[in-house]
Enzyme design. Structure first.
Site, PDB file in Angstrom:
ATOM      1  N   ASN A 115      25.040  29.123  -4.312  1.00 30.96           N
ATOM      2  CA  ASN A 115      26.292  29.110  -3.548  1.00 30.96           C
ATOM      3  C   ASN A 115      27.136  30.362  -3.798  1.00 30.96           C
ATOM      4  O   ASN A 115      27.655  30.968  -2.860  1.00 30.96           O
ATOM      5  CB  ASN A 115      27.101  27.858  -3.865  1.00 30.96           C
ATOM      6  CG  ASN A 115      26.339  26.591  -3.519  1.00 30.96           C
ATOM      7  OD1 ASN A 115      25.316  26.655  -2.835  1.00 30.96           O
ATOM      8  ND2 ASN A 115      26.819  25.459  -3.994  1.00 30.96           N
ATOM      9  N   THR A 160      48.388  50.795  37.965  1.00 33.03           N
ATOM     10  CA  THR A 160      48.792  49.491  37.441  1.00 33.03           C
ATOM     11  C   THR A 160      48.392  48.502  38.518  1.00 33.03           C
ATOM     12  O   THR A 160      48.426  48.836  39.718  1.00 33.03           O
ATOM     13  CB  THR A 160      50.308  49.399  37.171  1.00 33.03           C
ATOM     14  OG1 THR A 160      50.995  49.515  38.419  1.00 33.03           O
ATOM     15  CG2 THR A 160      50.802  50.509  36.250  1.00 33.03           C
ATOM     16  N   HIS A 161      47.952  47.313  38.102  1.00 31.15           N
ATOM     17  CA  HIS A 161      47.414  46.317  39.040  1.00 31.15           C
ATOM     18  C   HIS A 161      46.250  46.880  39.857  1.00 31.15           C
ATOM     19  O   HIS A 161      46.004  46.437  40.971  1.00 31.15           O
ATOM     20  CB  HIS A 161      48.483  45.811  40.012  1.00 31.15           C
ATOM     21  CG  HIS A 161      49.786  45.460  39.362  1.00 31.15           C
ATOM     22  ND1 HIS A 161      50.084  44.205  38.902  1.00 31.15           N
ATOM     23  CD2 HIS A 161      50.865  46.230  39.060  1.00 31.15           C
ATOM     24  CE1 HIS A 161      51.289  44.202  38.369  1.00 31.15           C
ATOM     25  NE2 HIS A 161      51.791  45.420  38.446  1.00 31.15           N
ATOM     26  N   SER A 282      17.114  51.714  41.127  1.00 29.36           N
ATOM     27  CA  SER A 282      16.806  50.376  41.627  1.00 29.36           C
ATOM     28  C   SER A 282      15.319  50.328  41.925  1.00 29.36           C
ATOM     29  O   SER A 282      14.725  51.319  42.341  1.00 29.36           O
ATOM     30  CB  SER A 282      17.605  50.113  42.899  1.00 29.36           C
ATOM     31  OG  SER A 282      16.952  49.130  43.680  1.00 29.36           O
ATOM     32  N   ASN A 290      22.248  53.248  38.822  1.00 31.01           N
ATOM     33  CA  ASN A 290      23.076  52.156  38.314  1.00 31.01           C
ATOM     34  C   ASN A 290      23.647  52.421  36.919  1.00 31.01           C
ATOM     35  O   ASN A 290      22.964  52.979  36.069  1.00 31.01           O
ATOM     36  CB  ASN A 290      22.244  50.867  38.261  1.00 31.01           C
ATOM     37  CG  ASN A 290      21.809  50.422  39.640  1.00 31.01           C
ATOM     38  OD1 ASN A 290      22.525  50.642  40.617  1.00 31.01           O
ATOM     39  ND2 ASN A 290      20.644  49.828  39.728  1.00 31.01           N
ATOM     40  N   GLU A 295      27.521  48.426  31.913  1.00 27.89           N
ATOM     41  CA  GLU A 295      27.380  47.012  32.309  1.00 27.89           C
ATOM     42  C   GLU A 295      26.884  46.163  31.137  1.00 27.89           C
ATOM     43  O   GLU A 295      27.359  45.054  30.908  1.00 27.89           O
ATOM     44  CB  GLU A 295      26.417  46.889  33.483  1.00 27.89           C
ATOM     45  CG  GLU A 295      27.003  47.390  34.789  1.00 27.89           C
ATOM     46  CD  GLU A 295      25.982  47.342  35.912  1.00 27.89           C
ATOM     47  OE1 GLU A 295      26.208  46.622  36.877  1.00 27.89           O
ATOM     48  OE2 GLU A 295      24.943  48.025  35.816  1.00 27.89           O
ATOM     49  N   TYR A 322      30.865  24.121  -1.073  1.00 25.62           N
ATOM     50  CA  TYR A 322      29.776  24.612  -0.238  1.00 25.62           C
ATOM     51  C   TYR A 322      29.232  23.501   0.647  1.00 25.62           C
ATOM     52  O   TYR A 322      29.090  22.357   0.212  1.00 25.62           O
ATOM     53  CB  TYR A 322      28.634  25.181  -1.108  1.00 25.62           C
ATOM     54  CG  TYR A 322      27.466  25.667  -0.274  1.00 25.62           C
ATOM     55  CD1 TYR A 322      27.440  26.941   0.266  1.00 25.62           C
ATOM     56  CD2 TYR A 322      26.401  24.809   0.036  1.00 25.62           C
ATOM     57  CE1 TYR A 322      26.388  27.374   1.068  1.00 25.62           C
ATOM     58  CE2 TYR A 322      25.350  25.228   0.836  1.00 25.62           C
ATOM     59  CZ  TYR A 322      25.348  26.512   1.350  1.00 25.62           C
ATOM     60  OH  TYR A 322      24.319  26.934   2.150  1.00 25.62           O
ATOM     61  N   GLN A 327      25.079  28.223   6.186  1.00 24.88           N
ATOM     62  CA  GLN A 327      23.874  29.001   6.472  1.00 24.88           C
ATOM     63  C   GLN A 327      23.933  29.595   7.884  1.00 24.88           C
ATOM     64  O   GLN A 327      23.302  30.608   8.164  1.00 24.88           O
ATOM     65  CB  GLN A 327      22.636  28.113   6.305  1.00 24.88           C
ATOM     66  CG  GLN A 327      21.335  28.841   6.462  1.00 24.88           C
ATOM     67  CD  GLN A 327      20.172  28.065   5.850  1.00 24.88           C
ATOM     68  OE1 GLN A 327      20.061  27.958   4.648  1.00 24.88           O
ATOM     69  NE2 GLN A 327      19.324  27.509   6.689  1.00 24.88           N
TER      70      GLN A 327
HETATM   71  N1  ARG Z   1      20.331  29.623   2.437  1.00 23.29           N
HETATM   72  C1  ARG Z   1      21.585  29.132   1.960  1.00 23.29           C
HETATM   73  C2  ARG Z   1      22.708  29.683   2.839  1.00 23.29           C
HETATM   74  O1  ARG Z   1      22.446  30.531   3.608  1.00 23.29           O
HETATM   75  C3  ARG Z   1      21.801  29.551   0.554  1.00 23.29           C
HETATM   76  C4  ARG Z   1      22.717  28.665  -0.213  1.00 23.29           C
HETATM   77  C5  ARG Z   1      22.116  27.334  -0.385  1.00 23.29           C
HETATM   78  N2  ARG Z   1      22.867  26.532  -1.263  1.00 23.29           N
HETATM   79  C6  ARG Z   1      22.667  25.211  -1.327  1.00 23.29           C
HETATM   80  N3  ARG Z   1      23.396  24.536  -2.160  1.00 23.29           N
HETATM   81  N4  ARG Z   1      21.809  24.627  -0.562  1.00 23.29           N
HETATM   82  O2  ARG Z   1      23.828  29.278   2.788  1.00 23.29           O
END
Ligand code: ARG
Length: 470
Positions: A115, A160-161, A282, A290, A295, A322, A327
């Site tokens: 974490n 403007t506009h 095109s 283009n 774009e 956490y 992730q």
């Molecule tokens: N792959 C996890 C992430 O991206 C790493 C941390 C995972 N920690 C856990 N307690 N499962 O966040």
């Protein structure tokens, strides 16, 4: 029961491996391998600190670091390709280390959790990307500035506009985007300060009984400070949201400029010609060229705006500390950074060699409209007529001109004098587009002298060496 590789990742509490579909669903290795260098850097610093604090011996620390560098070398040689069973980059590195060093490899994770580890990796990665984007922004500014310097005397209609308003110096128009990019740079520098705080040592959420030195790892990794609260350290993704907000504004700016280029390149405006290097044809209509680059930039802005909303939504319901939801921050950040960088590069190239302004077309455009009407009113104001009265008079004059299909400059002096006796022959010079532009001498205005000062300031900002010529 078959012992598969997955069940061995976890403590002996687990008896069965993951369902293969869930293994795939759970794994981040497919994308977080991008954090490999940062993960190794963080682990090297952690191992060194464990040695310095006497948690492991100095010799053990040195061997862990050697092992980590070996993984780095394997990766550089293309020989580190962890599969899904590794789950994520953090486990992948740890496993390889254990393969290489045996029991000692198992000591690396002392006093640390994935974490705080993933938070550290992500901040190291993003810090580097912010620095790269700062370089991209400067290249983009240089490209605009070179065009602006070339067009310090070219006029362009100001709108403007999207209605013709008053003529401008073209450099002034381009300088506005240089200013936006300058704010982008300053915003990212500000975000960087909050990216540059180290969560390592917060462990899973509560800190650790292991006698670690958080300041040592933070210093080695170049962080400016450490998180004061371990819960906040592993739960904070504000920096990701802030980065995406800054990135969204970069894209909003690029998209506005892109929209202008698309208009300018049209037959209707005809203000720029696109070079073959940055335009496509095109497949059906042979006459077409283009503006794909602007774009795409305009289109890609939606990705970054979407990531911003995605990140905000991801964090809003999360209890401390956490949660695996985090992730999801990675693909958003990876794609967001790539999109910002790609778009800045593409727009820089567009202005470096992808388009040319067409001064005659621009000149003809400003000469053939009523964008000098304000200056007629200003002329009367300078001769004592109250502005609102002058404004009304000129409005009526424009109306008759439109009915008769003539421009203000086509009116004979008698007609002017009928309107108001204050008009003299010098009215014609006063309403010539170049004079209209030159007259706007207020600070920050489009008057040529003011624009030259802006150009100089921008040049000095981009090339600080010019500030103190030796
Ligand atoms: N792959 C996890 C992430 O991206 C790493 C941390 C995972 N920690 C856990 N307690 N499962 O966040």
């Amino acid at each position: 029961m078959a012992v598969d590789s997955t069940s061995s990742t976890w403590s002996q509490r687990f008896e069965q491996g993951l369902h293969p579909a869930i293994e795939r669903f759970n794994a981040s290795i497919g994308f977080d391998i991008a954090l490999l260098q940062d993960d190794l850097d963080g682990s090297v610093a952690h191992a060194r600190m464990l040695g310095q604090c006497g948690v492991i011996s100095e010799v053990e620390a040195a061997r862990l670091i050697e092992g980590l560098e070996l993984v780095r070398a394997e990766a550089a040689a293309g020989r580190f390709n962890p599969g899904l069973e590794a789950e994520d980059v953090h486990f992948a590195v740890e496993r390889r280390l254990i393969e290489l060093l045996g029991a000692l490899g198992k000591k690396l994770h002392t006093g640390r959790s994935r974490n705080d580890q993933v938070g550290t990796d992500l901040r190291l990665w993003l810090r580097r990307q912010i620095d790269a984007i700062d370089g991209d922004l400067q290249r983009f500014q240089r490209a605009l500035l070179a065009q602006a310097e070339r067009h310090a005397d070219t006029l362009i209609p100001g709108y403007t506009h999207l209605q013709r308003a008053q003529p401008l110096c073209l450099a002034h128009h381009l300088l506005a985007y240089i200013e936006m990019a300058e704010r982008d740079r300053s915003r990212l520098a500000d975000v960087r300060r909050r990216v540059n705080i180290c969560p390592l040592g917060a462990a899973a959420l509560a800190g650790t009984p292991v006698p670690i030195d958080r300041r040592a790892t933070a210093a080695e990794l170049g962080f400016e400070a450490i998180y004061a609260n371990s819960l906040d350290a592993v739960s904070d993704r504000d920096f990701a949201v802030e980065f995406m907000a800054a990135g969204a504004l970069v894209l909003a700016h690029l998209s506005r400029l892109a929209e202008e280029v698309i208009l300018w390149a049209s037959e209707e405006f005809g203000f720029v010609a696109l070079s073959d290097r940055c335009a496509t044809g095109s497949s059906l209509m042979p006459q077409k060229k283009n503006p794909d680059v602007p774009e795409l930039v305009r289109g890609k802005s939606g990705r970054v705006f979407g990531h911003l909303m995605g990140l905000l939504t991801m964090i809003k319901g999360l209890p401390l500390a956490y949660n695996k939801d985090f992730q999801e921050d990675k693909e958003a950040l990876f794609d967001g950074v790539r999109t910002v960088r790609d778009c800045l590069e593409a727009m820089a190239i567009l202005f470096e060699e992808g388009l040319e302004f067409r001064p005659q077309r621009l000149e003809a455009a400003v000469a053939a409209d009523f964008s000098n009407a304000t200056d007629v009113a200003d002329y009367l104001v300078a001769r004592g007529v109250p502005f609102r009265e002058a404004y009304q008079l000129v409005g009526g004059l424009v109306k008759t001109c439109l009915e008769q299909g003539v421009l203000l400059r086509d009116l004979p002096l008698e007609r002017w004098r009928q309107l108001h006796p204050a008009f003299e022959a010098d009215i014609f010079a006063a309403i010539a587009p170049r004079q209209v532009v030159a007259a706007r001498r207020s600070e920050g205005g489009t008057g040529f002298e003011r624009v030259r000062a802006q150009l100089l300031a921008a040049r000095q900002r981009l090339e600080p060496a010019l500030q103190n010529p030796a």
